[in-house]
Design an enzyme around this catalytic site. Structure first.
Site, PDB file in Angstrom:
ATOM      1  N   LYS A  13       1.090  -1.098   0.163  1.00  0.00           N
ATOM      2  CA  LYS A  13      -0.278   0.189  -0.017  1.00  0.00           C
ATOM      3  C   LYS A  13       0.675   1.378   0.156  1.00  0.00           C
ATOM      4  O   LYS A  13       0.400   2.032  -1.007  1.00  0.00           O
ATOM      5  CB  LYS A  13      -1.562   0.127   0.892  1.00  0.00           C
ATOM      6  CG  LYS A  13      -1.826  -1.024   1.191  1.00  0.00           C
ATOM      7  CD  LYS A  13      -3.029  -1.420   2.369  1.00  0.00           C
ATOM      8  CE  LYS A  13      -3.505  -2.292   2.173  1.00  0.00           C
ATOM      9  NZ  LYS A  13      -4.673  -3.315   3.391  1.00  0.00           N
ATOM     10  N   GLN A  46      -4.927  -1.611   9.592  1.00  0.00           N
ATOM     11  CA  GLN A  46      -4.577  -2.984   9.231  1.00  0.00           C
ATOM     12  C   GLN A  46      -4.977  -4.454   9.340  1.00  0.00           C
ATOM     13  O   GLN A  46      -4.950  -4.020  10.912  1.00  0.00           O
ATOM     14  CB  GLN A  46      -3.238  -3.561   9.004  1.00  0.00           C
ATOM     15  CG  GLN A  46      -2.667  -4.589   8.195  1.00  0.00           C
ATOM     16  CD  GLN A  46      -3.522  -4.733   6.721  1.00  0.00           C
ATOM     17  OE1 GLN A  46      -3.342  -3.534   5.720  1.00  0.00           O
ATOM     18  NE2 GLN A  46      -3.639  -5.568   5.720  1.00  0.00           N
ATOM     19  N   ASP A  54     -11.335   2.707   3.535  1.00  0.00           N
ATOM     20  CA  ASP A  54     -11.168   0.601   3.897  1.00  0.00           C
ATOM     21  C   ASP A  54     -12.716   0.944   3.344  1.00  0.00           C
ATOM     22  O   ASP A  54     -13.161  -0.374   3.177  1.00  0.00           O
ATOM     23  CB  ASP A  54     -10.803   0.394   4.664  1.00  0.00           C
ATOM     24  CG  ASP A  54      -9.670  -0.623   4.600  1.00  0.00           C
ATOM     25  OD1 ASP A  54      -9.545  -0.474   3.337  1.00  0.00           O
ATOM     26  OD2 ASP A  54      -8.890  -1.159   5.594  1.00  0.00           O
TER      27      ASP A  54
END
Ligand code: NAD
Length: 284
Positions: free
Chosen positions: A53, A97, A120
């Site tokens: 990422k 995460q 997200d």
């Protein structure tokens, strides 16, 4: 029939080129799109996702940082950090995460991220907005799949879409997005009786189970569009999807490979969401 391959790597490269231009335009206006990724603990898979990422953000000229925290961090401390990031105007996107250590409730953390920074797309407000067809952050894997379908002008309206898998991050949202585009959607899962009876009816088949190569040519209708979300290692250690690519490609009209399929699109859509956040378009 040999299926046309929907190459997620190539599509990602194309999308990233245009996002690079958008980033430059924003920077000229004094806005530096910035993604903060929070990594708790030392899970090697999580570390590898996070570095992917970070690399992708840098590729398009976006600013990014990774905040690494020990597994021993408490939920209260992590919530306090999220609050600081919510309050920081220079941070446009926040991604924690997953998975988190068991003593931290993931849902508490997801809900603490301000919806305007929820790149997200996991916050209940983002999910609710997606279900009601409003502009919002769409979670990255389903968003990437929709872009893949669009890239090949695959029509969705009136089609029977069968989704295998009902996770909150892939199965449920992709079914909803297809429904929003007027598909007739059937969800299948581990408790579905006679899976084949459904998959052989699918015009569009989305497979997101984590069961290596469980779908073969016998499971699909001739001319179907087959999207393989799975990322698995087979017994020889080779990366494979949930679909038996070799047999299915001879019967399908379109198919996504593994690797170079849905995987690269997921990171690319994260960048797209971060740009959206930087532009303040999340509708908050
Ligand atoms: P998950 O484990 O949360 O959910 C799996 C789903 O598959 C469940 O709903 C379960 O009911 C269903 N399932 C399991 N076995 C089944 C069977 N035999 N028949 C029918 N349904 C069955 O998984 P997830 O997070 O949705 O991920 C699914 C796969 O996609 C995994 O391989 C994962 O690594 C991969 N994945 C890839 C990306 C990407 O970017 N390409 C992103 C997320 C997940």
């Amino acid at each position: 029939m040999t299926a046309e391959i929907i190459n997620g790597k190539e599509l990602s490269t194309k999308l990233k080129a245009s996002m690079k231009i958008e980033t430059e335009t924003l920077k000229r206006k004094g806005i530096v799109p910035h993604l903060t990724v929070v990594l708790v603990g030392d899970n090697p898979a999580s570390r590898s996702y996070v570095s992917g990422k970070e690399k992708a953000s840098q590729e398009i000229g976006m600013s990014s940082e990774v905040i690494e925290l020990p597994t021993t961090i408490s939920e209260t401390e992590l919530l306090a950090l999220i609050q600081q990031l919510n309050d920081k105007p220079s941070v446009h996107g926040i991604l924690v995460q997953l998975p988190l250590p068991p003593h931290i409730k993931e849902q508490h953390i997801i809900e603490a991220i301000h919806p305007s920074k929820d790149v997200d797309g996991f916050h209940p407000l983002s999910i609710g907005r997606m279900i009601t067809g409003q502009d919002t952050f769409i979670s990255c894997t389903p968003y990437g799949i929709m872009e893949m379908l669009r890239s090949k002008n695959i029509s969705i309206e009136g089609k029977h879409a069968v989704v295998i898998g009902r996770s909150n991050i892939v199965g449920k949202p992709i079914g909803q997005l297809l429904l929003n585009e007027n598909a007739t959607v059937t969800y299948c899962h581990s408790k579905t009786v006679d899976l084949k009876a459904y998959t052989t009816q699918a015009d569009i088949l989305i497979v997101a189970t984590g069961v290596p190569q469980m779908i073969n040519a016998d499971h699909i209708k001739k001319g179907a569009v087959v999207i393989d979300v799975g990322i698995n290692r087979n017994e020889e250690g080779k990366l494979v999807g949930d679909v038996d690519f070799e047999s299915v490609k001879e019967k399908a009209a379109f198919i996504t490979p593994v690797p170079r399929g849905v995987g690269p699109m997921t990171i690319t859509m994260l960048l797209k969401n971060t740009l959206k956040a930087a532009k303040g378009l999340a509708g908050n």
